[in-house]
Design a protein around this motif. Structure first.
Motif, PDB file in Angstrom:
ATOM      1  N   GLY A  20      -2.015   1.356  -4.587  1.00  0.00           N
ATOM      2  CA  GLY A  20      -3.245   0.792  -5.129  1.00  0.00           C
ATOM      3  C   GLY A  20      -3.256  -0.712  -5.167  1.00  0.00           C
ATOM      4  O   GLY A  20      -3.977  -1.321  -5.974  1.00  0.00           O
ATOM      5  N   ALA A  21      -2.469  -1.357  -4.287  1.00  0.00           N
ATOM      6  CA  ALA A  21      -2.388  -2.815  -4.259  1.00  0.00           C
ATOM      7  C   ALA A  21      -3.029  -3.350  -2.986  1.00  0.00           C
ATOM      8  O   ALA A  21      -3.055  -2.675  -1.954  1.00  0.00           O
ATOM      9  CB  ALA A  21      -0.932  -3.268  -4.340  1.00  0.00           C
ATOM     10  N   SER A  22      -3.541  -4.566  -3.059  1.00  0.00           N
ATOM     11  CA  SER A  22      -4.105  -5.218  -1.884  1.00  0.00           C
ATOM     12  C   SER A  22      -2.981  -5.778  -1.019  1.00  0.00           C
ATOM     13  O   SER A  22      -1.798  -5.642  -1.331  1.00  0.00           O
ATOM     14  CB  SER A  22      -5.066  -6.333  -2.320  1.00  0.00           C
ATOM     15  N   ALA A  23      -3.355  -6.415   0.088  1.00  0.00           N
ATOM     16  CA  ALA A  23      -2.363  -6.937   1.034  1.00  0.00           C
ATOM     17  C   ALA A  23      -1.560  -8.073   0.406  1.00  0.00           C
ATOM     18  O   ALA A  23      -2.136  -9.047  -0.095  1.00  0.00           O
ATOM     19  CB  ALA A  23      -3.061  -7.413   2.305  1.00  0.00           C
ATOM     20  N   HIS A  24      -0.229  -7.933   0.415  1.00  0.00           N
ATOM     21  CA  HIS A  24       0.686  -8.970  -0.081  1.00  0.00           C
ATOM     22  C   HIS A  24       1.794  -9.162   0.946  1.00  0.00           C
ATOM     23  O   HIS A  24       2.229  -8.220   1.602  1.00  0.00           O
ATOM     24  CB  HIS A  24       1.279  -8.589  -1.433  1.00  0.00           C
TER      25      HIS A  24
END
Length: 205
Positions: A72-76
């Motif tokens: 559930g995380a965006s692009a990092h």
């Protein structure tokens, strides 16, 4: 054990209310979403994986994007694991600078600045040779081996070679100020690495 990923912005001076001047390193720390949990039963050790450095999806591979979207995380750009024996964090949570307090002792790990191929005086602090009376042994390292025994150079001899560009952990740093609005940690002293380098911040326990 609170831990977070940060970007080194540089050093500055901080004037305290009592008139003292602190030399501090400014770190842009987090926010770091939790993207994975390692358990002893499944992985053989306990750790938490944090992401840092928001970026565009085109800069990541499909496996990396799939792993982040599953959490559930965006692009990092950066993923780092920290040992977490307490098991306080869960996937989907976010670690911010508010996990720390002013006065906390922390240790910061990063990759030191690379200084290229250096001699023994700069790399290991050797003394220089005599500089007068025609001496040609000013910066030479000197003898490094023996004769009949062992008839070779022993392993571990300090010699010239690449200096820097290695993982360094600076311990005993103290948090002087926290700016939660801008995600800033101000720590007393110097931190390994160049400006804009990514470092790992842990409580020094």
């Amino acid at each position: 054990m609170p831990a977070i990923l940060a970007k080194k912005l540089g050093m500055t001076q901080l004037f305290l209310e009592d008139g003292r001047v602190e030399r501090v390193t400014v770190l842009e720390a987090g926010p770091c979403p939790v993207t994975g949990i390692r358990t002893f039963d499944r992985d053989g050790y306990e750790a938490v994986q944090l992401a840092f450095g928001a970026t565009k999806e085109k800069h990541l591979t499909k496996p990396e994007l799939g792993h982040l979207k599953k959490a559930g995380a965006s692009a990092h750009r950066h993923l780092v694991e920290f040992r977490d024996e307490a098991g306080e964090l869960q996937v989907g949570e976010t670690v911010t600078v508010e996990a720390f307090e002013v006065g906390d002792k922390v240790k910061v790990a990063g990759t030191s600045k690379g200084k290229g191929f250096q001699g023994t005086i700069k790399r290991h602090g050797f003394a220089s040779g005599p500089k007068s009376h025609g001496s040609h042994n000013v910066r030479a390292p000197g003898s490094i081996g023996a004769s009949a025994w062992p008839a070779r150079v022993m392993k571990g001899i300090r010699g010239p070679g690449q200096m820097g560009n290695e993982r360094v952990t600076q311990k005993g740093l103290e948090i002087v100020q926290i700016d939660a609005g801008q995600n800033l940690l101000l720590v007393r002293g110097s931190v390994p690495g160049p400006k804009n380098g990514v470092v790992e911040v842990r409580t020094d326990a």
